[in-house]
Design a protein around this motif. Structure first.
Motif, PDB file in Angstrom:
ATOM      1  N   GLY A 191       0.793  -1.226   0.000  1.00  0.00           N
ATOM      2  CA  GLY A 191       0.000   0.000   0.000  1.00  0.00           C
ATOM      3  C   GLY A 191       0.820   1.268   0.000  1.00  0.00           C
ATOM      4  O   GLY A 191       1.905   1.350  -0.588  1.00  0.00           O
ATOM      5  N   GLY A 192       0.298   2.288   0.703  1.00  0.00           N
ATOM      6  CA  GLY A 192       0.923   3.600   0.710  1.00  0.00           C
ATOM      7  C   GLY A 192       2.302   3.630   1.321  1.00  0.00           C
ATOM      8  O   GLY A 192       3.107   4.523   1.018  1.00  0.00           O
ATOM      9  N   VAL A 193       2.621   2.672   2.179  1.00  0.00           N
ATOM     10  CA  VAL A 193       3.972   2.594   2.742  1.00  0.00           C
ATOM     11  C   VAL A 193       4.962   2.221   1.646  1.00  0.00           C
ATOM     12  O   VAL A 193       6.034   2.817   1.512  1.00  0.00           O
ATOM     13  CB  VAL A 193       4.014   1.586   3.908  1.00  0.00           C
ATOM     14  N   THR A 194       4.595   1.237   0.822  1.00  0.00           N
ATOM     15  CA  THR A 194       5.439   0.872  -0.316  1.00  0.00           C
ATOM     16  C   THR A 194       5.562   2.036  -1.285  1.00  0.00           C
ATOM     17  O   THR A 194       6.626   2.244  -1.883  1.00  0.00           O
ATOM     18  CB  THR A 194       4.852  -0.348  -1.048  1.00  0.00           C
ATOM     19  N   ALA A 195       4.487   2.804  -1.443  1.00  0.00           N
ATOM     20  CA  ALA A 195       4.476   3.907  -2.402  1.00  0.00           C
ATOM     21  C   ALA A 195       5.223   5.127  -1.890  1.00  0.00           C
ATOM     22  O   ALA A 195       5.310   6.131  -2.600  1.00  0.00           O
ATOM     23  CB  ALA A 195       3.038   4.283  -2.735  1.00  0.00           C
ATOM     24  N   SER A 196       5.778   5.065  -0.700  1.00  0.00           N
ATOM     25  CA  SER A 196       6.508   6.225  -0.181  1.00  0.00           C
ATOM     26  C   SER A 196       7.826   5.789   0.438  1.00  0.00           C
ATOM     27  O   SER A 196       8.719   5.326  -0.278  1.00  0.00           O
ATOM     28  CB  SER A 196       5.643   6.997   0.830  1.00  0.00           C
ATOM     29  N   TYR A 197       7.960   5.887   1.739  1.00  0.00           N
ATOM     30  CA  TYR A 197       9.276   5.734   2.357  1.00  0.00           C
ATOM     31  C   TYR A 197       9.858   4.327   2.291  1.00  0.00           C
ATOM     32  O   TYR A 197      11.062   4.157   2.440  1.00  0.00           O
ATOM     33  CB  TYR A 197       9.250   6.227   3.810  1.00  0.00           C
ATOM     34  N   ALA A 198       9.040   3.312   2.046  1.00  0.00           N
ATOM     35  CA  ALA A 198       9.575   1.953   1.984  1.00  0.00           C
ATOM     36  C   ALA A 198      10.438   1.707   0.752  1.00  0.00           C
ATOM     37  O   ALA A 198      11.250   0.779   0.748  1.00  0.00           O
ATOM     38  CB  ALA A 198       8.441   0.934   2.030  1.00  0.00           C
ATOM     39  N   MET A 199      10.273   2.516  -0.288  1.00  0.00           N
ATOM     40  CA  MET A 199      11.028   2.287  -1.523  1.00  0.00           C
ATOM     41  C   MET A 199      11.994   3.428  -1.833  1.00  0.00           C
ATOM     42  O   MET A 199      12.429   3.576  -2.966  1.00  0.00           O
ATOM     43  CB  MET A 199      10.068   2.091  -2.697  1.00  0.00           C
ATOM     44  N   LEU A 200      12.345   4.224  -0.832  1.00  0.00           N
ATOM     45  CA  LEU A 200      13.218   5.374  -1.061  1.00  0.00           C
ATOM     46  C   LEU A 200      14.570   5.246  -0.358  1.00  0.00           C
ATOM     47  O   LEU A 200      15.280   6.229  -0.195  1.00  0.00           O
ATOM     48  CB  LEU A 200      12.514   6.667  -0.592  1.00  0.00           C
ATOM     49  N   GLY A 201      14.923   4.053   0.040  1.00  0.00           N
ATOM     50  CA  GLY A 201      16.183   3.869   0.753  1.00  0.00           C
ATOM     51  C   GLY A 201      17.401   3.997  -0.143  1.00  0.00           C
ATOM     52  O   GLY A 201      17.337   3.776  -1.354  1.00  0.00           O
ATOM     53  N   ASP A 202      18.520   4.336   0.464  1.00  0.00           N
ATOM     54  CA  ASP A 202      19.792   4.271  -0.261  1.00  0.00           C
ATOM     55  C   ASP A 202      20.084   2.822  -0.637  1.00  0.00           C
ATOM     56  O   ASP A 202      20.676   2.543  -1.678  1.00  0.00           O
ATOM     57  CB  ASP A 202      20.928   4.818   0.610  1.00  0.00           C
ATOM     58  N   VAL A 203      19.670   1.917   0.246  1.00  0.00           N
ATOM     59  CA  VAL A 203      19.775   0.480  -0.007  1.00  0.00           C
ATOM     60  C   VAL A 203      18.455  -0.158   0.403  1.00  0.00           C
ATOM     61  O   VAL A 203      17.924   0.132   1.473  1.00  0.00           O
ATOM     62  CB  VAL A 203      20.932  -0.155   0.778  1.00  0.00           C
ATOM     63  N   GLN A 204      17.936  -1.028  -0.461  1.00  0.00           N
ATOM     64  CA  GLN A 204      16.690  -1.744  -0.189  1.00  0.00           C
ATOM     65  C   GLN A 204      17.030  -3.200   0.118  1.00  0.00           C
ATOM     66  O   GLN A 204      17.501  -3.928  -0.750  1.00  0.00           O
ATOM     67  CB  GLN A 204      15.759  -1.685  -1.411  1.00  0.00           C
ATOM     68  N   ILE A 205      16.799  -3.593   1.363  1.00  0.00           N
ATOM     69  CA  ILE A 205      17.009  -4.979   1.782  1.00  0.00           C
ATOM     70  C   ILE A 205      15.639  -5.610   1.982  1.00  0.00           C
ATOM     71  O   ILE A 205      14.694  -4.942   2.401  1.00  0.00           O
ATOM     72  CB  ILE A 205      17.811  -5.039   3.096  1.00  0.00           C
ATOM     73  N   ALA A 206      15.517  -6.894   1.688  1.00  0.00           N
ATOM     74  CA  ALA A 206      14.278  -7.618   1.956  1.00  0.00           C
ATOM     75  C   ALA A 206      14.592  -8.912   2.669  1.00  0.00           C
ATOM     76  O   ALA A 206      15.624  -9.539   2.421  1.00  0.00           O
ATOM     77  CB  ALA A 206      13.517  -7.908   0.662  1.00  0.00           C
ATOM     78  N   GLU A 207      13.707  -9.303   3.571  1.00  0.00           N
ATOM     79  CA  GLU A 207      13.824 -10.619   4.186  1.00  0.00           C
ATOM     80  C   GLU A 207      13.296 -11.670   3.223  1.00  0.00           C
ATOM     81  O   GLU A 207      12.397 -11.395   2.424  1.00  0.00           O
ATOM     82  CB  GLU A 207      13.059 -10.675   5.500  1.00  0.00           C
ATOM     83  N   PRO A 208      13.815 -12.890   3.283  1.00  0.00           N
ATOM     84  CA  PRO A 208      13.364 -13.945   2.373  1.00  0.00           C
ATOM     85  C   PRO A 208      11.857 -14.171   2.444  1.00  0.00           C
ATOM     86  O   PRO A 208      11.270 -14.221   3.527  1.00  0.00           O
ATOM     87  CB  PRO A 208      14.124 -15.179   2.872  1.00  0.00           C
ATOM     88  N   GLY A 209      11.237 -14.257   1.265  1.00  0.00           N
ATOM     89  CA  GLY A 209       9.822 -14.564   1.178  1.00  0.00           C
ATOM     90  C   GLY A 209       8.884 -13.429   1.499  1.00  0.00           C
ATOM     91  O   GLY A 209       7.657 -13.616   1.478  1.00  0.00           O
ATOM     92  N   ALA A 210       9.407 -12.236   1.798  1.00  0.00           N
ATOM     93  CA  ALA A 210       8.544 -11.124   2.184  1.00  0.00           C
ATOM     94  C   ALA A 210       7.627 -10.708   1.039  1.00  0.00           C
ATOM     95  O   ALA A 210       8.049 -10.620  -0.115  1.00  0.00           O
ATOM     96  CB  ALA A 210       9.394  -9.928   2.626  1.00  0.00           C
ATOM     97  N   ILE A 265       5.868  -7.936  -0.904  1.00  0.00           N
ATOM     98  CA  ILE A 265       6.148  -6.510  -1.123  1.00  0.00           C
ATOM     99  C   ILE A 265       5.376  -6.068  -2.353  1.00  0.00           C
ATOM    100  O   ILE A 265       5.515  -6.657  -3.431  1.00  0.00           O
ATOM    101  CB  ILE A 265       7.658  -6.268  -1.341  1.00  0.00           C
ATOM    102  N   GLY A 266       4.575  -5.033  -2.215  1.00  0.00           N
ATOM    103  CA  GLY A 266       3.829  -4.546  -3.369  1.00  0.00           C
ATOM    104  C   GLY A 266       2.947  -3.377  -2.996  1.00  0.00           C
ATOM    105  O   GLY A 266       2.864  -2.980  -1.832  1.00  0.00           O
ATOM    106  N   PHE A 267       2.275  -2.831  -3.999  1.00  0.00           N
ATOM    107  CA  PHE A 267       1.332  -1.734  -3.747  1.00  0.00           C
ATOM    108  C   PHE A 267      -0.082  -2.304  -3.658  1.00  0.00           C
ATOM    109  O   PHE A 267      -0.657  -2.412  -2.598  1.00  0.00           O
ATOM    110  CB  PHE A 267       1.436  -0.668  -4.842  1.00  0.00           C
ATOM    111  N   ALA A 268      -0.648  -2.705  -4.767  1.00  0.00           N
ATOM    112  CA  ALA A 268      -1.970  -3.337  -4.778  1.00  0.00           C
ATOM    113  C   ALA A 268      -1.825  -4.855  -4.728  1.00  0.00           C
ATOM    114  O   ALA A 268      -0.759  -5.400  -5.022  1.00  0.00           O
ATOM    115  CB  ALA A 268      -2.736  -2.920  -6.030  1.00  0.00           C
ATOM    116  N   GLY A 269      -2.905  -5.527  -4.347  1.00  0.00           N
ATOM    117  CA  GLY A 269      -2.894  -6.972  -4.277  1.00  0.00           C
ATOM    118  C   GLY A 269      -2.864  -7.620  -5.656  1.00  0.00           C
ATOM    119  O   GLY A 269      -3.236  -7.011  -6.660  1.00  0.00           O
TER     120      GLY A 269
END
Length: 282
Positions: free
Chosen positions: A203-222, A224-228
């Motif tokens: 949702g809106g978290v992905t559409a803003s600060y969640a995707m603006l990092g200098d580095v984007q790390i993800a945990e396995p299997g997480a 991640i998206g905007f809409a379902g």
């Protein structure tokens, strides 16, 4: 004496009534029954299939920060600014969520060190109203950035959210540009901003600060998206690939910089903070 009685005596007379309800945890990944203590000692990662379970803010602080960290004061914002009510008052829903969680809203920050590197760490807790982004989350984010600038250190956030908090309407959506401006201030100060995407970040978290990092790390299997996935498929009328919103797929297609196992996350963050910290001009 029967063998069952002997076993019970060897366990100190333990009966079914004495057995704790949370003795076992069923892994959502492989379906195996695990001892809860074994699961938690393994950082809430299944030792059989490596499924990464969801964890709260306190567990995340304990796992990532060195001993002696300090939880920062909670952001203070107006509650129920729209006097929203559905089947319950929004203020009542907040009381219920706070009674069931250790911190007063979905985003909590702490000041500490990661293997000796000073950092402000923010953690969104999906257990608190789905980690939803409201005014308190937006204010906590800005306050964390301001504290990081004051402490001359980076800001790391572990995201987990279903999106914006519907009970706050447009006020929740206003937190998206608010957080974006704060990230810009951190960049101008020459300080790193690292995002750890955990399950789920949507949702809106992905559409803003969640995707603006200098580095984007993800945990396995997480997730991640905007809409379902179903919404996207119905919109574009095409079948989407399996797992297209999972961390590994997004890493393979360039949306995520790295997928890091939880046991390696602290060391990875320490290395990144060391590499990205501001260098003094000679």
């Amino acid at each position: 004496m029967s063998w069952l009685s002997k076993v019970r005596n060897s366990l100190g007379g333990l009966t079914k009534r004495d057995t704790p309800d949370n003795l076992w945890t069923k892994c959502p990944g492989c379906g195996e029954m695990l001892f809860t203590r074994e699961f938690e000692d393994n950082l809430s990662v299944c030792p059989r299939c490596q499924f990464h379970g969801r964890i709260g803010a306190q567990a995340r602080f304990d796992q990532l920060l060195d001993a002696g960290y300090a939880v920062l004061p909670a952001a203070r914002v107006p509650e129920n600014p729209l006097n929203f009510r559905d089947s319950k008052k929004y203020s009542d829903r907040l009381k219920i969520a706070r009674a069931a969680n250790p911190f007063p809203d979905a985003l909590t920050n702490a000041l500490g060190t990661v293997e000796g590197r000073k950092v402000v760490l923010g953690v969104q807790d999906f257990a608190f109203m789905g980690g939803s982004m409201g005014m308190a989350v937006g204010e906590a984010f800005v306050e964390a950035v301001e504290r990081a600038i004051a402490e001359d250190c980076g800001y790391v956030i572990c995201t987990a959210a279903g999106g914006a908090r519907m009970q706050e309407g447009i006020l929740s959506l206003m937190q998206m540009p608010k957080a974006t401006v704060a990230i810009r201030r951190l960049a101008r100060a020459g300080l790193p901003y690292i995002v750890v995407l955990t399950d789920p970040t949507t949702g809106g978290v992905t559409a803003s600060y969640a995707m603006l990092g200098d580095v984007q790390i993800a945990e396995p299997g997480a997730l991640i998206g905007f809409a379902g996935q179903r919404v996207i498929q119905d919109t574009i009328r095409e079948k989407l690939p399996d797992g297209f919103q999972r961390a590994e797929y997004l890493h393979a297609h360039g949306m995520v910089d790295m997928v890091v196992h939880r046991k390696d996350l602290k060391g990875t963050l320490a290395s990144l903070l060391e590499y990205l910290e501001r260098k003094e001009v000679a």
